[in-house]
Design a protein around this motif. Structure first.
Motif, short mmCIF file in Angstrom:
data_model
loop_
_atom_site.label_atom_id
_atom_site.label_comp_id
_atom_site.label_asym_id
_atom_site.label_seq_id
_atom_site.Cartn_x
_atom_site.Cartn_y
_atom_site.Cartn_z
N ASN A 145 -27.14 -6.23 -0.78
CA ASN A 145 -26.93 -6.96 0.25
C ASN A 145 -25.24 -7.29 0.62
O ASN A 145 -24.71 -8.22 0.69
CB ASN A 145 -27.22 -8.76 -0.25
N THR A 146 -24.52 -6.23 0.62
CA THR A 146 -23.40 -5.79 0.81
C THR A 146 -23.16 -4.67 1.97
O THR A 146 -23.69 -3.87 2.18
CB THR A 146 -22.60 -5.61 -0.49
N VAL A 147 -22.25 -5.25 2.84
CA VAL A 147 -21.44 -4.32 3.99
C VAL A 147 -20.09 -4.06 3.68
O VAL A 147 -19.25 -5.20 3.08
CB VAL A 147 -21.77 -4.76 5.31
N TYR A 148 -19.63 -2.98 3.86
CA TYR A 148 -18.29 -2.70 3.49
C TYR A 148 -17.64 -1.85 4.82
O TYR A 148 -18.11 -1.44 5.72
CB TYR A 148 -18.16 -1.28 2.55
N LEU A 149 -16.28 -2.05 4.63
CA LEU A 149 -15.45 -1.43 5.62
C LEU A 149 -14.12 -0.83 4.70
O LEU A 149 -13.53 -1.37 3.95
CB LEU A 149 -14.79 -2.45 6.67
N GLN A 150 -14.40 0.70 4.67
CA GLN A 150 -13.45 1.54 4.04
C GLN A 150 -12.28 1.77 5.13
O GLN A 150 -12.58 2.51 6.03
CB GLN A 150 -13.78 2.59 3.61
N MET A 151 -10.82 1.33 4.75
CA MET A 151 -9.91 1.30 5.68
C MET A 151 -9.09 2.46 5.24
O MET A 151 -8.29 2.14 4.28
CB MET A 151 -9.30 0.05 5.95
N ASN A 152 -8.88 3.56 5.66
CA ASN A 152 -7.78 4.62 5.37
C ASN A 152 -6.68 4.55 6.48
O ASN A 152 -6.97 4.61 7.56
CB ASN A 152 -8.46 5.95 4.88
N SER A 153 -5.60 5.39 6.21
CA SER A 153 -4.44 5.69 6.93
C SER A 153 -4.25 4.39 7.89
O SER A 153 -3.92 4.44 8.99
CB SER A 153 -4.87 6.69 7.79
N VAL A 154 -4.12 3.35 7.34
CA VAL A 154 -4.03 2.05 7.90
C VAL A 154 -2.50 2.10 8.57
O VAL A 154 -1.49 2.75 7.98
CB VAL A 154 -4.11 0.70 6.87
N GLY A 167 -5.97 -8.02 1.75
CA GLY A 167 -4.49 -8.22 1.06
C GLY A 167 -3.41 -7.34 1.69
O GLY A 167 -3.43 -7.06 3.00
N LEU A 168 -2.59 -7.22 0.96
CA LEU A 168 -1.08 -6.41 1.60
C LEU A 168 -1.25 -4.83 1.37
O LEU A 168 -1.45 -4.71 -0.07
CB LEU A 168 0.05 -7.17 0.95
N VAL A 169 -0.97 -4.18 2.10
CA VAL A 169 -1.02 -2.82 1.98
C VAL A 169 -0.01 -1.91 2.76
O VAL A 169 0.25 -2.28 3.79
CB VAL A 169 -2.27 -2.03 2.02
N GLN A 170 0.41 -0.72 2.23
CA GLN A 170 1.79 -0.24 3.05
C GLN A 170 1.01 0.63 3.99
O GLN A 170 -0.10 1.15 3.81
CB GLN A 170 2.49 0.87 2.01
N ALA A 171 1.68 1.12 5.02
CA ALA A 171 1.14 1.72 6.20
C ALA A 171 0.72 3.08 5.33
O ALA A 171 1.51 3.75 4.63
CB ALA A 171 2.20 1.86 7.30
N GLY A 172 -0.37 3.73 5.86
CA GLY A 172 -0.95 4.88 5.37
C GLY A 172 -1.59 4.67 4.23
O GLY A 172 -2.20 5.62 3.65
N GLY A 199 -12.20 7.55 12.92
CA GLY A 199 -11.75 8.50 12.12
C GLY A 199 -10.68 7.95 11.00
O GLY A 199 -10.48 8.61 10.01
N ARG A 200 -10.58 6.67 10.94
CA ARG A 200 -9.74 6.03 9.92
C ARG A 200 -10.67 5.08 9.07
O ARG A 200 -10.47 5.02 7.78
CB ARG A 200 -8.65 5.22 10.38
N PHE A 201 -11.39 4.43 9.76
CA PHE A 201 -12.27 3.46 9.23
C PHE A 201 -13.59 3.95 8.78
O PHE A 201 -14.33 4.79 9.84
CB PHE A 201 -12.26 1.99 9.75
N THR A 202 -14.21 3.47 7.98
CA THR A 202 -15.78 3.76 7.71
C THR A 202 -16.57 2.46 7.45
O THR A 202 -16.16 1.79 6.44
CB THR A 202 -15.96 4.72 6.65
N ILE A 203 -17.78 2.06 8.08
CA ILE A 203 -18.60 1.02 7.64
C ILE A 203 -19.56 1.40 7.07
O ILE A 203 -20.29 2.74 7.34
CB ILE A 203 -19.15 0.24 9.08
N SER A 233 -4.68 2.64 1.84
CA SER A 233 -6.10 2.34 1.90
C SER A 233 -6.61 0.88 1.30
O SER A 233 -5.82 0.35 0.54
CB SER A 233 -6.99 3.59 1.26
N LEU A 234 -7.73 0.25 2.04
CA LEU A 234 -8.35 -0.96 1.50
C LEU A 234 -9.77 -0.99 2.15
O LEU A 234 -10.27 -0.27 2.68
CB LEU A 234 -7.36 -2.03 2.22
#
Length: 119
Positions: free
Chosen positions: A76-85, A9-14, A65-69, A16-17
């Motif tokens: 049956n799911t894998v995730y990507l946590q995106m912080n400080s984008v 989706g659309l997220v502002q800089a800084g 340091g910003r993303f976590t898999i 998370s998604l």
């Protein structure tokens, strides 16, 4: 294995998604999983990977340091946590599955989910 990525989706800089990639079938736990991305006008690049058990992960320097898999083999799911984008994280993100580890290549790919980071 069939993969379905979601959560873009659309997220502002800084901000998370969190991206998700749901896999079909009963053998998800036997696959190493990874996220890749392709930005406009650029080649596809590796983002992060996680082994079958989830005990070991690897990241591209650009996201370390910003993303976590992570993965949930029960779901049956894998995730990507995106912080400080950052705006440079804007890309189509793909999940991929590998039957072997280390992976000589990835065998199955999801359809991609668009992530747009506004400045």
């Amino acid at each position: 294995v069939q993969l379905q990525a979601s959560g873009g989706g659309l997220v502002q800089a800084g901000g998370s998604l969190r991206l998700s990639c749901a896999a079909s079938g009963r053998t998800f736990s036997t696959y190493a999983m990874a996220w890749f991305r392709r930005a406009p006008g650029k080649e596809r690049e590796f983002v992060a990977s996680i082994i079958m058990s989830g005990r070991s992960t690897s990241y591209a320097d650009s996201v370390k340091g910003r993303f976590t898999i992570s993965r949930d083999n029960a779901k049956n799911t894998v995730y990507l946590q995106m912080n400080s984008v950052k705006p440079e994280d804007t890309a189509v993100y793909y999940c991929a599955a590998a039957r072997q580890w280390p992976a000589p290549g990835y065998d199955d790919w999801g359809q991609g989910t668009q992530v747009t980071v506004s400045s």
